[in-house]
Design an enzyme around this catalytic site. Structure first.
Site, PDB file in Angstrom:
ATOM      1  CG  ASP A  41      -2.008  -0.978   1.207  1.00 15.42           C
ATOM      2  OD1 ASP A  41      -2.219  -1.587   0.146  1.00 15.42           O
ATOM      3  OD2 ASP A  41      -2.670  -1.158   2.251  1.00 15.42           O
ATOM      4  CE  LYS A  42       0.830   8.373  -2.200  1.00  8.23           C
ATOM      5  NZ  LYS A  42       0.006   9.381  -2.905  1.00  8.23           N
TER       6      LYS A  42
END
Length: 304
Positions: A41-42
């Site tokens: 995930d970012k």
């Protein structure tokens, strides 16, 4: 044209592994090199596996699809995922789907895709209301850990998408100089079959990042720096003796409350007025009780 991810890998991997990967994932975003067989995930830090050859790519992809890898993440949570019982280990089996009210975000949804996680609590600070956990992923849904932990009432710390804004603001005030858009979530370990040496097992670990280490050291200064050395919860069966003849479950709960959070489902007491002519292994006498609980050895020593 290659995206920024491919440019960062140029000169480090064979040219063919920088080509656009196949669309077996169904993802429809920017260019991703075929060397990148999974994603984080970012804002999430930690282990990222890269395939250096087509054979390694195929084997790694097969393992991700078959869910044969052991993936362990570390996170700081706002609250305790074990609820009022303060369970030290929580299994989450809650399907995840897209949030219809927030594009790009996910939510626990009955019609979503199967998602399974196991959350292990290693430490909890009641004054800060912050937990240190590791999470086993048994599926790989988008934002899975963040969604599941928020579903348990203990969102990932510093997560602007899934934690309450007031809680995030209070956390940032208490632990200054934290980056924004950075959930305190870290892919710490992956265990898998070696993609080339098929008879070998490969374990890859990434040290905790500075921002998470700083919070952990502030809250739990005596905790070892390596997650594998953190206290581990296990299941215990506790036999209590010398209690009132007709003890009630609530009395057992109240007795243990200063050291251990217990619910009625965890307590077993003898049937009232039961007269035992013979005592078999495992039988309880009047004035005894059993408690089944998940806790660390340190917590149980305090109970002792």
């Amino acid at each position: 044209a290659p995206g920024p991810g491919a440019h960062a890998l140029e000169g480090r991997l064979p040219k063919q592994m920088l080509e656009h990967r196949e669309s077996y994932t169904g993802e429809a975003d920017s260019f991703i090199p075929r060397a990148v067989v999974h994603r984080l995930d970012k804002g999430t830090t930690g282990v990222l596996l890269l395939a250096k050859s087509p054979a390694a790519e195929a084997h790694l992809t097969e393992q991700f699809k078959g869910r044969s890898m052991e993936k362990r993440y570390v996170a700081l949570l706002l609250g305790h995922p074990g609820g009022d019982a303060r369970a030290a280990s929580v299994r989450v089996n809650a399907a995840i789907g897209r949030d219809p009210k927030r594009p790009g975000k996910m939510i626990v949804a009955a019609d979503g895709k199967v998602a399974k996680s196991v959350v292990h609590v290693h430490a909890y600070d009641p004054s800060a209301n912050v937990s240190l956990v590791s999470v086993e992923l048994h599926t790989g849904r988008q934002h899975q850990i963040r969604v599941h932990c928020a579903h348990l009432g203990a969102a990932v710390a510093n997560d602007d998408d899934y934690a309450g804004s007031a809680d995030v603001a209070a956390f940032r005030k208490a632990f200054k100089k934290l980056p924004s858009k950075r959930p305190l979530l870290h892919c710490w370990s992956m265990k898998l079959a070696h993609p080339v040496r098929r008879d070998k097992e490969l374990t890859v670990k990434a040290p905790l990042p500075p921002d998470m280490r700083r919070v952990i050291e502030q809250l739990w200064p005596d905790l070892p720096g390596k997650p594998e050395k953190w206290p581990q919860a296990k299941e215990w069966r506790v036999r209590l003796r010398g209690l009132p003849y007709s003890v009630e479950a609530q009395q057992v709960i109240d007795f243990l409350a200063p050291k251990l959070a217990v619910t009625e489902e965890m307590v077993r007491i003898p049937k009232k007025n039961k007269k035992l002519r013979t005592v078999k292994a495992g039988d309880m006498r009047p004035g005894e009780a059993e408690v089944f609980v998940q806790a660390t050895a340190e917590a149980m020593e305090a109970v002792r």
